[in-house]
Design a protein around this motif. Structure first.
Motif, PDB file in Angstrom:
ATOM      1  N   CYS A  27       0.867  -1.188   0.000  1.00 17.91           N
ATOM      2  CA  CYS A  27       0.000   0.000   0.000  1.00 17.91           C
ATOM      3  C   CYS A  27       0.896   1.227   0.000  1.00 17.91           C
ATOM      4  O   CYS A  27       1.726   1.388   0.904  1.00 17.91           O
ATOM      5  N   GLY A  64      -3.779   3.199  -2.866  1.00 17.32           N
ATOM      6  CA  GLY A  64      -4.501   2.969  -1.617  1.00 17.32           C
ATOM      7  C   GLY A  64      -5.174   1.612  -1.676  1.00 17.32           C
ATOM      8  O   GLY A  64      -6.153   1.445  -2.401  1.00 17.32           O
ATOM      9  N   THR A  65      -4.644   0.643  -0.940  1.00 16.83           N
ATOM     10  CA  THR A  65      -5.166  -0.713  -1.035  1.00 16.83           C
ATOM     11  C   THR A  65      -6.608  -0.802  -0.536  1.00 16.83           C
ATOM     12  O   THR A  65      -7.366  -1.674  -0.968  1.00 16.83           O
ATOM     13  N   CYS A  66      -7.004   0.105   0.324  1.00 15.79           N
ATOM     14  CA  CYS A  66      -8.373   0.073   0.852  1.00 15.79           C
ATOM     15  C   CYS A  66      -9.382   0.665  -0.119  1.00 15.79           C
ATOM     16  O   CYS A  66     -10.589   0.646   0.149  1.00 15.79           O
ATOM     17  N   SER A  67      -8.903   1.193  -1.258  1.00 16.91           N
ATOM     18  CA  SER A  67      -9.838   1.839  -2.200  1.00 16.91           C
ATOM     19  C   SER A  67      -9.663   1.341  -3.631  1.00 16.91           C
ATOM     20  O   SER A  67      -9.895   2.084  -4.585  1.00 16.91           O
ATOM     21  N   ILE A  68      -9.246   0.082  -3.780  1.00 20.03           N
ATOM     22  CA  ILE A  68      -9.130  -0.509  -5.115  1.00 20.03           C
ATOM     23  C   ILE A  68     -10.535  -0.789  -5.653  1.00 20.03           C
ATOM     24  O   ILE A  68     -11.372  -1.340  -4.944  1.00 20.03           O
ATOM     25  N   HIS A  69     -10.785  -0.429  -6.892  1.00 20.63           N
ATOM     26  CA  HIS A  69     -12.136  -0.532  -7.441  1.00 20.63           C
ATOM     27  C   HIS A  69     -12.486  -1.905  -7.994  1.00 20.63           C
ATOM     28  O   HIS A  69     -13.644  -2.324  -7.944  1.00 20.63           O
ATOM     29  N   SER A  94      -8.279  -3.078   6.674  1.00 18.28           N
ATOM     30  CA  SER A  94      -9.255  -2.631   5.681  1.00 18.28           C
ATOM     31  C   SER A  94      -8.788  -2.989   4.277  1.00 18.28           C
ATOM     32  O   SER A  94      -9.560  -3.516   3.467  1.00 18.28           O
ATOM     33  N   GLY A  95      -7.523  -2.713   3.981  1.00 18.02           N
ATOM     34  CA  GLY A  95      -6.982  -3.039   2.677  1.00 18.02           C
ATOM     35  C   GLY A  95      -7.005  -4.531   2.408  1.00 18.02           C
ATOM     36  O   GLY A  95      -7.349  -4.977   1.309  1.00 18.02           O
ATOM     37  N   ILE A  98     -10.540  -5.594   1.563  1.00 15.75           N
ATOM     38  CA  ILE A  98     -10.938  -5.215   0.207  1.00 15.75           C
ATOM     39  C   ILE A  98     -10.343  -6.175  -0.815  1.00 15.75           C
ATOM     40  O   ILE A  98     -11.029  -6.616  -1.745  1.00 15.75           O
TER      41      ILE A  98
END
Length: 207
Positions: A27, A64-69, A94-95, A98
């Protein structure tokens, strides 16, 4: 910023027991700043896993590993992820969660998620926020006793604090000493006269 710490390599190896084709994901935000999942740490992990007999098929470093789509966005970073039998995630919980939603193979954490903190003038500050969902730090001069007092006291220090130090951890400043100093500096000691109601930490699952 999420404060994370690295699990021991022995613990990571034990969790990966029976897994051979490993893909490592770091991350480039919080974990990079904590040196628990930035590019140097990811590359070092890959080398250590290879030395331990694992086949590392590749690695990726999302912003951001917590916000990968999507899974496709991971494939775009490194198509070798398709060869993986397991994913090792060097990010916060969190990451890791996900990533687990995006892939169809086992996902393992390389880090422990310790607290929500921050960095100021190069120094890491742990447990700045308890993420309780009811922020009242304006009543305390911008300092959160819910997060920073081991007892979560909202109306002053306990009877065990001595010399401005915490009863639970004598190496730590009593957060109420810090709150008093801050409010005194702001000219808002009147806020100490306000009685704060206990927070309702019981989650309502009836809805």
């Amino acid at each position: 910023m999420i404060i994370s710490s690295s699990k021991s390599f022995d613990e990571i190896l034990e969790s990966l027991k029976g897994e051979n084709n490993i893909f490592v994901i770091g991350c480039d935000v919080c974990a990079a700043k904590m040196h628990t999942g930035g590019e140097p740490e990811v590359k070092d992990m890959c080398a250590r896993l290879e030395k331990a007999g694992k086949n590392v098929v590749g690695w990726a470093l999302p912003i951001g590993t917590c916000s990968i789509h999507s899974y496709d966005s991971l494939v775009e970073k490194n198509t070798n992820i398709k060869k993986a039998d397991a994913i090792l995630v060097m990010a916060c919980g969190s990451g890791t969660s996900i990533i687990a939603k995006l892939v169809d193979v086992s996902v393992y954490p390389a880090n422990n998620t310790d607290s929500l903190g921050g960095i100021y003038q190069g120094n890491v500050f742990h447990a700045q926020c308890a993420m309780c969902g009811n922020c009242t730090i304006a009543d305390f001069g911008g300092i959160c006793p819910t997060a920073q007092c081991p007892k979560g006291l909202l109306n002053g220090p306990c009877g065990g604090s001595m010399g401005g130090k915490c009863e639970v951890n004598s190496d730590m400043d009593c957060v109420w000493e810090l709150i008093y100093q801050r409010l005194e500096k702001l000219g808002r000691l009147d806020l100490l006269e306000k009685v704060i109601e206990p927070k309702d930490n019981v989650e309502d699952n009836s809805v």
